[in-house]
Design an enzyme around this catalytic site. Sequence first.
Site, mmCIF file in Angstrom:
data_model
loop_
_atom_site.group_PDB
_atom_site.id
_atom_site.type_symbol
_atom_site.label_atom_id
_atom_site.label_comp_id
_atom_site.label_asym_id
_atom_site.label_seq_id
_atom_site.Cartn_x
_atom_site.Cartn_y
_atom_site.Cartn_z
ATOM 1 N N ASP A 128 0.856 -1.198 0.000
ATOM 2 C CA ASP A 128 0.000 0.000 0.000
ATOM 3 C C ASP A 128 0.886 1.240 0.000
ATOM 4 O OD1 ASP A 128 -2.323 1.459 -0.021
ATOM 5 O OD2 ASP A 128 -3.070 0.727 1.901
ATOM 6 N N HIS A 162 -10.031 -2.363 -7.615
ATOM 7 C CA HIS A 162 -10.109 -1.276 -6.617
ATOM 8 C C HIS A 162 -9.437 0.003 -7.118
ATOM 9 C CE1 HIS A 162 -10.030 0.804 -2.802
ATOM 10 N NE2 HIS A 162 -8.715 0.678 -2.644
#
Length: 463
Positions: free
Chosen positions: A185, A334
């Site tokens: 991330d 996403h």
Amino acid sequence: MPDNVMLSEADITLPLAEIQGDVLIGLKKNAEFFVFFAIADAAKFRTALGAIFEDITFTDQMKAVEEAKQRGEPVPVFLGLNFAFTATGLGKLHPGEDLSGLDPSFLAGAAASRAALGDVATWLPEYEQPIDGVFLATGIDLQTATDHADAVRHTLRHSIHMVRAEPGLVRTGGQKGHEHFGFEDGISQPGVRGLTAPGSGPGANRDQGLPGQDLIEPGDFLLGYPMEGGGVSPAPRPWMKNGSYLVFRRLNQDVAGFDAYLASQAPASGLSADQLGAHLIGRWKSGAPVVITSLVDDPVLAADPTRNNDFEFGSDAAHPTQDPHQQKCPYVAHIRKVYPREDFPGESEKRRIIRAGIPFGRDGDADKGLLFACYQSSIVDKFEFLQTAWANNPSFMFGKTSSNNSPITPGRDIAIGQDGPRTPVVGDVPQRTLGDAPPFVTATGAVYLFSPSRSALQAIVHG
Ligand code: N7H
């Protein structure tokens, strides 16, 4: 934020010493406490805030840390500290002041948005209590952050009731930087005009920082500045300038459920479970984007900041990565849902947020997930829009077709979409509609806050 936050003095237009350090660059932490509190005595709170004012971290300090890192110097060990307040907290600290004109969702408080966001999980009881503010206390490890948070609490002890302390910790065991589903991330963050150095050298794009990192107007993140698409982000009172809204969401992750779903749907998707996971997120666990490397992971690409964000999905014909019929990356992925890039030119840029979250819970714990945090100049137009109009909307991205002209209805975002069935659609010809997935990410608490500037914090101290 990527490692290119360095400008020559002449370029600087933002007053970095005015902006709290978590907003644009982030407090660069291994461990972080979010300590939510109610203000019991505003006068004592002003005094206590004054006593620790010098410990609050601002963006000029974070920029110096980034620059030291880029020069290859050891990063100084530092303790990050930021404050933010809810609308009720601002009301206590600015008695009688008219707060109208601030973001309506901020003024209403996070609980008021639950139904609209599609949140269904029960909140932890503390988040149902009145919360006036939060302090963020970071450290190099959990012990350091704990000691730091305890010291701040000690200073504030006669002025607040602590409501809840959330410890966030980067994962261990080779998973540092990866969230609990296992994906790297913090790769893609917007560049900020006035902070992020534009690309330099022959052929560099001056509208980007690192390749692929579009530079966004500061008013998309800070109050009182020009925004993408025109206009100035509203700062209804002068002290609100250089502030930013902080959305905090305690997001639990059902990792076993996510993995089981990938295993069960892999045969129908025509992909392996690993490939399917990468396609539903848009990046491999390493961080490599599937629109560049669709069927095999590429850890070298993933680790290269000059390439791992240099892609478009759609209409920019000049760009080498094109994927109009989701042959490489499905529309439901996403990262394609929440930042469609050139699928939606002009609009994508207006919906950028700066993410500043950290995982909570350890691998073996049932209660684990992401302390999601993001900064923006409008909660309604940024976080809430992304969640409701894009992630929760099965029809977004609109108007796309397979190469044989059949329409694509992508489905809700598999990572964060809620508010209805989630049946992701992957592949071009044939398009494959996968089975309904229960939400693997659920909110067990949320708070909407305002992160004030240095001057605004000083004004609080001086009453
Ligand atoms: Fe997402 N994940 O692992 O599934 N996110 N996210 N996110 N997210 C991103 O590029 C994740 C959440 C954005 O610029 C990556 O840095 C998880 C919310 C945006 O290309 C991964 C949760 C919202 C981006 C994840 C979660 C967003 C982004 C790729 C919750 C806003 C940048 C790493 C538990 C409503 C897109 C990277 C871009 C990236 C995951 C939450 C938004 C792996 C697990 C609530 C804007």
